[in-house]
Design a protein around this motif. Structure first.
Motif, PDB file in Angstrom:
ATOM      1  N   LYS A  96       0.835  -1.201   0.000  1.00 17.33           N
ATOM      2  CA  LYS A  96       0.000   0.000   0.000  1.00 17.33           C
ATOM      3  C   LYS A  96       0.869   1.250   0.000  1.00 17.33           C
ATOM      4  O   LYS A  96       2.011   1.239   0.461  1.00 17.33           O
ATOM      5  CB  LYS A  96      -0.924  -0.007   1.215  1.00 17.33           C
ATOM      6  N   ASP A 114      -5.337   1.387   8.689  1.00 18.03           N
ATOM      7  CA  ASP A 114      -4.441   2.204   7.861  1.00 18.03           C
ATOM      8  C   ASP A 114      -3.356   2.914   8.658  1.00 18.03           C
ATOM      9  O   ASP A 114      -2.646   3.753   8.111  1.00 18.03           O
ATOM     10  CB  ASP A 114      -5.268   3.245   7.084  1.00 18.03           C
ATOM     11  N   SER A 155      -2.682   3.728   2.246  1.00 14.56           N
ATOM     12  CA  SER A 155      -3.880   3.720   1.404  1.00 14.56           C
ATOM     13  C   SER A 155      -3.594   2.875   0.179  1.00 14.56           C
ATOM     14  O   SER A 155      -2.436   2.701  -0.225  1.00 14.56           O
ATOM     15  CB  SER A 155      -4.268   5.144   0.980  1.00 14.56           C
ATOM     16  N   HIS A 156      -4.648   2.346  -0.403  1.00 14.81           N
ATOM     17  CA  HIS A 156      -4.512   1.676  -1.687  1.00 14.81           C
ATOM     18  C   HIS A 156      -4.504   2.756  -2.775  1.00 14.81           C
ATOM     19  O   HIS A 156      -5.491   3.471  -2.946  1.00 14.81           O
ATOM     20  CB  HIS A 156      -5.667   0.708  -1.920  1.00 14.81           C
ATOM     21  N   PRO A 159      -4.557   8.634  -2.464  1.00 11.93           N
ATOM     22  CA  PRO A 159      -5.740   9.065  -1.727  1.00 11.93           C
ATOM     23  C   PRO A 159      -6.287  10.382  -2.260  1.00 11.93           C
ATOM     24  O   PRO A 159      -5.584  11.150  -2.910  1.00 11.93           O
ATOM     25  CB  PRO A 159      -5.210   9.224  -0.295  1.00 11.93           C
ATOM     26  N   VAL A 179     -10.214   6.534   4.697  1.00 14.52           N
ATOM     27  CA  VAL A 179      -8.883   6.388   5.283  1.00 14.52           C
ATOM     28  C   VAL A 179      -8.729   7.226   6.544  1.00 14.52           C
ATOM     29  O   VAL A 179      -8.264   6.746   7.587  1.00 14.52           O
ATOM     30  CB  VAL A 179      -7.792   6.765   4.260  1.00 14.52           C
ATOM     31  N   GLN A 220      -9.860   6.480  -0.435  1.00 14.31           N
ATOM     32  CA  GLN A 220      -8.975   5.809  -1.379  1.00 14.31           C
ATOM     33  C   GLN A 220      -9.805   5.195  -2.504  1.00 14.31           C
ATOM     34  O   GLN A 220     -10.981   4.871  -2.293  1.00 14.31           O
ATOM     35  CB  GLN A 220      -8.172   4.719  -0.671  1.00 14.31           C
TER      36      GLN A 220
END
Length: 231
Positions: A96, A114, A155-156, A159, A179, A220
């Protein structure tokens, strides 16, 4: 992709010492912690270390929660580990993206899954949205971070920060895509029964977070299914 020599690869991928901060990004997905004392980190996030470092896996009770809340929270994403000593520790979380934030007395809320690492000068307090606990498996926990120091959140992908104010009106988010948010906001749990019926009771969109007031919320472009809607 061009082929690199071994020397070129080693030169481009070696660790970098750019700043004097305790936290430094070696890449968008790898955090180096220059440890000299104590730092809290997500349990299981260490990928490498150097020096004399002691790791202690801590229960949530050390963070100041009662037995009842400890039983309500499930999953490994909530648990932190204490890193103590002198050395360098390299952290990552499933590839991530890592964002470093320097707090100067502000407070923010971060989704518990997160939080990657927190300097010792930052106070962390775990809370749970009790109403969500009845609708989502495992509930929905977050961490209030306040004080002075650097925190690392994940975050994936990239963001997006959305402003929340009277002009723009409230912002609604999916809990699995949310997030972080500013410390002055208190999200309200919204359930859309008609939408849940339309999309199926397992759809996350039937449970939303409503943010109103003055602040911001970070989302995200990915729904991390940590919490499932109960049938």
């Amino acid at each position: 992709m061009s082929v690199r020599t071994l020397q070129e690869f080693l030169a481009s991928s070696k660790e970098k010492d750019v700043s004097g901060d305790a936290f430094e990004l070696e890449s968008p997905h790898m955090l180096e912690v220059r440890l000299d004392g104590l730092v809290w980190a997500k349990a299981g996030s260490m990928v490498a270390r150097k020096g004399s470092v002691k790791f202690t896996r801590q229960g949530i009770l050390e963070q100041g929660l009662g037995n009842l809340l400890k039983k309500m929270v499930s999953g490994e994403g909530m648990q932190l580990m204490k890193m103590e000593g002198q050395g360098r520790v390299y952290l990552a979380d499933a590839g991530k993206k890592i964002t470093l934030l320097r707090l100067g007395g502000e407070s923010i809320f971060v989704n518990g899954n997160d939080v990657l690492a927190v300097e010792s000068g930052v106070e962390s307090r775990i809370t749970m949205m009790r109403k969500v606990a009845g609708m989502l498996s495992g509930g929905l926990f977050n961490v209030r971070l306040s004080g002075s120091g650097i925190v690392a959140i994940t975050s994936h992908y990239e963001p997006l920060t959305l402003p929340v104010n009277a002009q723009t009106g409230p912002v609604f988010t999916d809990p699995n895509a949310t997030v972080a948010w500013s410390g002055g906001l208190t999200p309200e749990i919204i359930t859309d029964i008609s939408l849940g019926t339309l999309l199926g009771r397992g759809s996350g969109e039937s449970v939303q977070l409503r943010f109103a007031g003055d602040g911001w919320v970070v989302v995200q472009p990915y729904e991390e299914v940590v919490f499932q809607v109960k049938d």
